[in-house]
Enzyme design. Structure first.
Site, PDB file in Angstrom:
ATOM      1  N   GLU A 141      36.414  41.042  37.695  1.00 13.09           N
ATOM      2  CA  GLU A 141      37.189  41.238  38.920  1.00 13.09           C
ATOM      3  C   GLU A 141      37.620  42.707  38.981  1.00 13.09           C
ATOM      4  O   GLU A 141      38.098  43.242  37.969  1.00 13.09           O
ATOM      5  CB  GLU A 141      38.443  40.350  38.938  1.00 13.09           C
ATOM      6  CG  GLU A 141      39.142  40.437  40.285  1.00 13.09           C
ATOM      7  CD  GLU A 141      40.381  39.527  40.388  1.00 13.09           C
ATOM      8  OE1 GLU A 141      40.708  38.829  39.423  1.00 13.09           O
ATOM      9  OE2 GLU A 141      40.987  39.567  41.455  1.00 13.09           O
ATOM     10  N   GLY A 281      46.387  42.736  32.716  1.00  9.89           N
ATOM     11  CA  GLY A 281      47.144  41.888  31.804  1.00  9.89           C
ATOM     12  C   GLY A 281      46.266  40.777  31.250  1.00  9.89           C
ATOM     13  O   GLY A 281      46.230  40.542  30.046  1.00  9.89           O
ATOM     14  N   ALA A 282      45.551  40.103  32.143  1.00  9.36           N
ATOM     15  CA  ALA A 282      44.691  39.003  31.744  1.00  9.36           C
ATOM     16  C   ALA A 282      43.826  38.609  32.933  1.00  9.36           C
ATOM     17  O   ALA A 282      44.090  39.043  34.046  1.00  9.36           O
ATOM     18  CB  ALA A 282      45.514  37.798  31.292  1.00  9.36           C
ATOM     19  N   MET A 283      42.795  37.773  32.675  1.00  4.99           N
ATOM     20  CA  MET A 283      41.849  37.434  33.741  1.00  4.99           C
ATOM     21  C   MET A 283      41.479  35.964  33.698  1.00  4.99           C
ATOM     22  O   MET A 283      41.165  35.429  32.635  1.00  4.99           O
ATOM     23  CB  MET A 283      40.608  38.332  33.582  1.00  4.99           C
ATOM     24  CG  MET A 283      39.526  38.075  34.593  1.00  4.99           C
ATOM     25  SD  MET A 283      40.102  38.409  36.277  1.00  4.99           S
ATOM     26  CE  MET A 283      39.077  37.261  37.200  1.00  4.99           C
ATOM     27  N   GLU A 284      41.507  35.356  34.885  1.00  6.24           N
ATOM     28  CA  GLU A 284      41.391  33.900  34.993  1.00  6.24           C
ATOM     29  C   GLU A 284      39.963  33.377  35.062  1.00  6.24           C
ATOM     30  O   GLU A 284      39.716  32.361  35.709  1.00  6.24           O
ATOM     31  CB  GLU A 284      42.145  33.454  36.249  1.00  6.24           C
ATOM     32  CG  GLU A 284      41.486  33.817  37.609  1.00  6.24           C
ATOM     33  CD  GLU A 284      42.017  35.105  38.228  1.00  6.24           C
ATOM     34  OE1 GLU A 284      42.547  35.951  37.479  1.00  6.24           O
ATOM     35  OE2 GLU A 284      41.884  35.271  39.457  1.00  6.24           O
ATOM     36  N   ASN A 285      38.978  34.012  34.418  1.00  2.00           N
ATOM     37  CA  ASN A 285      37.596  33.532  34.449  1.00  2.00           C
ATOM     38  C   ASN A 285      37.553  32.025  34.186  1.00  2.00           C
ATOM     39  O   ASN A 285      38.202  31.548  33.265  1.00  2.00           O
ATOM     40  CB  ASN A 285      36.773  34.236  33.377  1.00  2.00           C
ATOM     41  CG  ASN A 285      37.083  35.717  33.300  1.00  2.00           C
ATOM     42  OD1 ASN A 285      36.891  36.436  34.259  1.00  2.00           O
ATOM     43  ND2 ASN A 285      37.610  36.147  32.165  1.00  2.00           N
ATOM     44  N   GLU A 318      47.541  32.762  34.639  1.00  7.61           N
ATOM     45  CA  GLU A 318      46.076  32.647  34.598  1.00  7.61           C
ATOM     46  C   GLU A 318      45.662  31.183  34.654  1.00  7.61           C
ATOM     47  O   GLU A 318      44.696  30.829  35.320  1.00  7.61           O
ATOM     48  CB  GLU A 318      45.507  33.313  33.342  1.00  7.61           C
ATOM     49  CG  GLU A 318      45.906  34.781  33.156  1.00  7.61           C
ATOM     50  CD  GLU A 318      45.676  35.667  34.362  1.00  7.61           C
ATOM     51  OE1 GLU A 318      44.769  35.360  35.169  1.00  7.61           O
ATOM     52  OE2 GLU A 318      46.403  36.669  34.528  1.00  7.61           O
ATOM     53  N   HIS A 321      45.742  29.873  38.170  1.00  6.33           N
ATOM     54  CA  HIS A 321      44.617  30.360  38.977  1.00  6.33           C
ATOM     55  C   HIS A 321      43.451  29.371  38.994  1.00  6.33           C
ATOM     56  O   HIS A 321      42.608  29.442  39.877  1.00  6.33           O
ATOM     57  CB  HIS A 321      44.102  31.690  38.427  1.00  6.33           C
ATOM     58  CG  HIS A 321      44.721  32.911  39.050  1.00  6.33           C
ATOM     59  ND1 HIS A 321      44.905  33.052  40.409  1.00  6.33           N
ATOM     60  CD2 HIS A 321      45.155  34.075  38.489  1.00  6.33           C
ATOM     61  CE1 HIS A 321      45.439  34.248  40.655  1.00  6.33           C
ATOM     62  NE2 HIS A 321      45.609  34.881  39.516  1.00  6.33           N
ATOM     63  N   GLU A 340      46.741  35.876  44.616  1.00  5.66           N
ATOM     64  CA  GLU A 340      47.729  36.522  43.750  1.00  5.66           C
ATOM     65  C   GLU A 340      49.171  36.255  44.183  1.00  5.66           C
ATOM     66  O   GLU A 340      50.031  35.957  43.359  1.00  5.66           O
ATOM     67  CB  GLU A 340      47.447  38.022  43.639  1.00  5.66           C
ATOM     68  CG  GLU A 340      46.136  38.345  42.919  1.00  5.66           C
ATOM     69  CD  GLU A 340      46.018  37.712  41.541  1.00  5.66           C
ATOM     70  OE1 GLU A 340      47.042  37.334  40.962  1.00  5.66           O
ATOM     71  OE2 GLU A 340      44.869  37.586  41.053  1.00  5.66           O
TER      72      GLU A 340
HETATM   73 ZN   LIG Z   1      46.444  36.768  39.141  1.00 11.59          ZN
END
Ligand SMILES: [Zn+2]
Length: 877
Positions: A141, A281-285, A318, A321, A340
């Protein structure tokens, strides 16, 4: 690491990209994709510096596309095709258009196969597939997938993924990607493979892959329909002991989303991986969340209470999401707040439900005021749903995230929890598996609740923070009071004229004598430029309690004198309004002081004493209430900013409070150490200790040194240790260097704690701080390539209002040097440092000119990235 200060301004690194074409993308230009990709099969032959990517796309013409375009456009970024096949036959019918690959197709449905080769080790942008500590991981992303393979890299193209990974088994024993594993096997030469399948169609930005020598903390969760989901948090072996809190947070989030939103997890497993080099910070894959290690790893010896809270918040964010983002995604990147804003609102509610709602609200509002309000009043102001961008990475902003969450919160306030839930149920049901828009979201809330919310849509399109004036007049004869309200939004770039906005204000009247609610709370909707509201049957003079719970994200300017504020600080029945009264009381003194006026601190001193002495208030709330507003917030309220005057004014008040309330503050500071205990009471006690310590040091620096050093030496947890060191770092005496050295010596092998060591010094309130950060940037442990380390020094320093704005401009020059050095390696991170210069128009002439000069220097740099160019050129205005 190179000393960035030796580089001439306009030097271009040999491998710098050609000067970018700065194309503006507009929301109104959206057209549906010409081609869809219902399925994709990917095969990765993984190596650190040479990874082969073979992709097979099943493509078909989009029936809803208006054009019968024979050309399939596949986005790429720094990629070259090694080979292209259409329906199994090598194809010549392709050409490059800039970075994009165009393939001409004869019919309506084909199979397009492409081979590319990439070098993860050389990928310093940390977008696409890259190497971090000998492991391979991805960040896609918003537009990172196009750095892995050619693809229609846009969120409205959803595909089912089947992924095969092959790698050396000793080096990469663990192979992970989205969805569920379907098969594994061995190959010759010590290699192995794994194949995974994700049954849920997803956009390319949710693709993820991880390969490395990782160990899992395993657990499981049984969903509300009784399905068992395997959970795993993957880290380096040495970090396993620090994953317990993240795991507990994950399970709590899964249970909360079932209870509050009726959302159940959908795959057989949920993986989290911690990575040291990470832009965000982090990613919701889907099924494989990739985290900045700062938001996974914690124990009480190395992480503060704030770190623990942040981990719970980000893990929940996350996880949430999975529905608000993955199952329902965005039509285009202009709709980013769809996922978001809503997900931030959801994580804020989760944190409030699992901790203290009042303190959580205060923290969220402080962060909104620190990051979003300045954005909204500066040259980078943009609506929650922007209308144009050059580089979408620049729009992962506090406006899209936090103001977006406030917008959802206002609709939640108007609807109430039950109707809001009916709306979100309909939203998830109606748009599951789709790419949706912010308008779709509001429509679902309306249809689900039966309430017209169309007026609120202006919050998506109009930038700027509304200013609201409120005044109450009282007629004792008739027992009535009249509240006069007035709203105004200042012009923002591209939006000179503003329309009135719907502003829901929770309002009550508090009896001036009794301190009781004499007019109970009601929701006043201010939707006209001016409006008046009547209150009847009042038996005593009223005090105005307005925007309770911060029901609307506005700057509230209620006409209330020091006496009224002192009274409200003592008696308001809404905790947030009570906190606000205290903050208003302090802010009025601080701004007056910064303008050079004589101020009388007595009402504030009395209010702080009452707060400290109160038995009805918990320590966490006390700490928030007596915390003086930060200098950046005071500056926001000034017409012309002189950072020295702002600093002097705050120091003056800090001294007055510290010296007048020394006994009370010492009692609060000396309260029993709570050790590793992380109950709300223990956390609040530690927070109050540090706020009290800071005020004591303001009143008597020598006593501050003594108490801070004693707290530092005795600390049995990182919260007490870090906060006492932060107080020491701003004071004089050998204790400061002693403590800093002891801290580094003890924690030098723990990257996240070393980040704290850098940040504490970059934040120190001292005249030599600009010089010190220059030295920190040449420290052997400093790194330009690690985003956490860069942020610990440069972002923290840029947020240090007094030191960054030091009058010679030394701080400005340091930050712009770092921006230009970082831009060659990681444009996304460099661009995020630029907004520090955005307030140049607000400052007195000398600093204003110095900041402007640095912005012009950045914009004039040859080979500048699109990311940094957009931020800097817009900041110049
Ligand atoms: Zn987010």
């Amino acid at each position: 690491m190179a000393d960035v200060r030796t580089l001439p301004d306009a030097e271009v690194a040999p491998d710098a990209p050609p000067s970018p074409t700065h194309v503006t993308i507009r929301r109104e230009d959206y057209t549906p994709p010409d081609w869809l990709v219902p399925e994709i099969a990917l095969k990765f032959t993984l190596e650190l510096d040479k990874t082969k990517v073979q992709s097979k796309l099943t493509v078909r013409r989009n029936p809803t596309s208006a054009t019968a375009n024979a050309v399939l456009r596949l986005n790429g970024d720094e990629l070259k095709p090694v080979g292209i096949w259409v329906d199994g036959t090598p194809s010549e019918a392709w050409e490059m258009d800039g970075d994009d690959l165009l393939v001409t197709l004869a019919g309506d449905a084909h199979e397009v196969a492409i081979e590319t080769e990439i070098n993860p080790s050389a990928n310093s942008k940390l977008m696409g597939l890259y190497a971090s500590n000998d492991m391979l991981c991805t960040q896609c992303e918003a537009e990172g997938f196009r750095r892995i393979t050619f693809f229609p890299d846009r969120p409205d193209v959803l595909s089912k993924y089947r992924v095969r990974m092959e790698a050396d088994e000793a080096r990469f024993p663990i192979l992970l990607t989205n969805g569920n594993p379907v098969a594994t096997g061995k190959l010759d030469g010590g290699r192995h493979w794994a194949e995974w399948e994700d049954p849920f169609p997803k956009p390319s930005y949710l693709f993820a892959l991880v390969a490395g020598d990782l160990k899992p903390n395993r657990d499981s969760f049984t969903t509300m329909s009784g399905r068992k989901v395997d959970l795993a948090i993957w880290v380096r072996e040495a970090d396993l002991a620090k994953t317990g809190h993240a795991m507990e947070s994950l399970k709590a989030a899964m249970a909360w989303d079932e209870k509050v939103y009726g959302r159940e997890y959908d795959l057989d497993l949920f993986n989290i991986v911690a990575v040291s080099d990470f832009n965000m910070g982090a990613m919701e894959n889907k099924g494989l969340n990739i985290f900045n290690s700062a938001y996974v790893l914690a124990d009480t010896d190395t992480a503060t209470d704030v770190d623990f809270d942040n981990i719970a918040r980000v893990v929940a964010h996350e996880y949430f999401h999975n529905w608000s983002g993955d199952r329902v995604t965005c039509l285009d990147w202009f709709q980013l707040s769809l996922k978001e804003g809503f997900t931030v609102f959801r994580d804020q509610s989760f944190s409030a439900d699992t901790g203290s709602p009042a303190v959580k609200r205060i923290e969220d509002v402080r962060s909104l005021r620190s990051f979003q309000f300045p954005e909204d009043s500066g040259p980078l102001a943009h609506p929650v749903r922007p209308d144009s961008y050059m580089e979408i990475s620049n729009f992962y902003t506090a406006t899209v995230y936090n103001k977006g969450a406030e917008l959802i919160r206002m609709m939640h306030t108007v609807l109430g929890p039950e109707k809001f839930r009916a709306g979100t149920d309909l939203y998830f049901q109606r748009h599951d598996g789709q790419a949706a828009t912010c308008d779709d979201f509001v429509k679902a809330l309306e249809d689900g609740s039966g309430v017209d919310l169309s007026a609120f849509k202006i919050w998506y399109s109009q930038a700027g923070t509304p200013l609201v004036d409120a005044r109450v007049s009282y007629d004792p004869g008739s027992g009535t009071a009249t509240m006069e309200l007035e709203q105004r939004v200042k012009p923002t770039p591209g939006q000179p004229e503003k329309a009135p906005m719907p502003i829901p204000l929770k309002t009550a009247l508090i009896g001036e004598k009794s301190g009781a609610e004499i007019a109970p709370e009601r929701l006043v909707l201010l939707d006209q430029p001016k409006q008046s509201v009547r209150f009847e049957g009042l038996s005593e003079a009223p005090l105005l309690s307005i925007n309770r719970g911060f029901s609307a994200p506005v700057v509230m300017r209620a006409q209330r004198g020091p006496h009224d504020l002192e009274r409200l600080a003592q008696s308001d029945t809404d905790p947030f309004a009570r906190y606000e009264a205290m903050q208003d009381l302090a802010m009025n003194l601080l701004t007056a002081g910064a303008r050079g006026e004589e101020v009388d601190p007595e009402p504030l001193i009395r209010a702080v004493r009452n707060t400290l002495d109160s038995n009805a208030l918990d320590p966490a709330f006390k700490a928030e209430a007596i915390l003086l507003p930060q200098e950046a917030l005071i500056a926001e309220r000034m017409d012309v900013v002189d950072s020295d005057a702002v600093h002097r004014s705050r120091e003056h008040l800090r001294h007055a409070l510290g010296s007048s309330l020394a006994a009370e503050l010492k009692r609060a500071q000396a309260s029993v150490m709570a050790g590793a205990d992380r109950t709300p009471l223990a956390k609040g006690t530690r927070r109050l200790r540090s706020v009290a310590l800071d005020l004591i040091a303001g009143g008597d620096p020598a006593e501050g040194v003594r108490l801070a050093k004693a707290q530092f030496d005795a600390a049995d947890n990182m919260t007490d240790r870090q906060r006492s060191l932060a107080v020491l770092a701003s004071l004089d005496g050998p204790e400061r260097e002693e403590a800093l050295a002891a801290f580094l010596d003890r924690f030098k092998d723990d990257a996240l704690v070393v980040d704290k060591w850098f940040a504490i010094q970059a934040q120190s309130q001292r005249t030599d701080t600009p010089e010190r950060v220059e030295r920190l940037a040449t420290h052997p442990l400093f790194s330009l390539t690690n985003p956490n380390r860069l942020r610990a020094v440069v972002s923290q320093f840029a947020m240090n209002h007094w030191a960054f704005n030091e009058e010679s401009g030394r701080g400005y020059r340091f930050v712009s040097d770092m921006i230009m050095a970082a831009d060659r390696l990681n444009p996304q991170i460099a661009a995020r440092l630029v907004p520090a210069f955005g307030k140049w128009r607000r400052f007195e002439p000398k600093r204003s000119a110095l900041m402007h000069e640095q912005l012009e220097r950045i914009v004039g740099t040859a080979g500048l990235s699109r990311d940094t160019y957009e931020q800097a050129s817009k900041s110049l205005g």
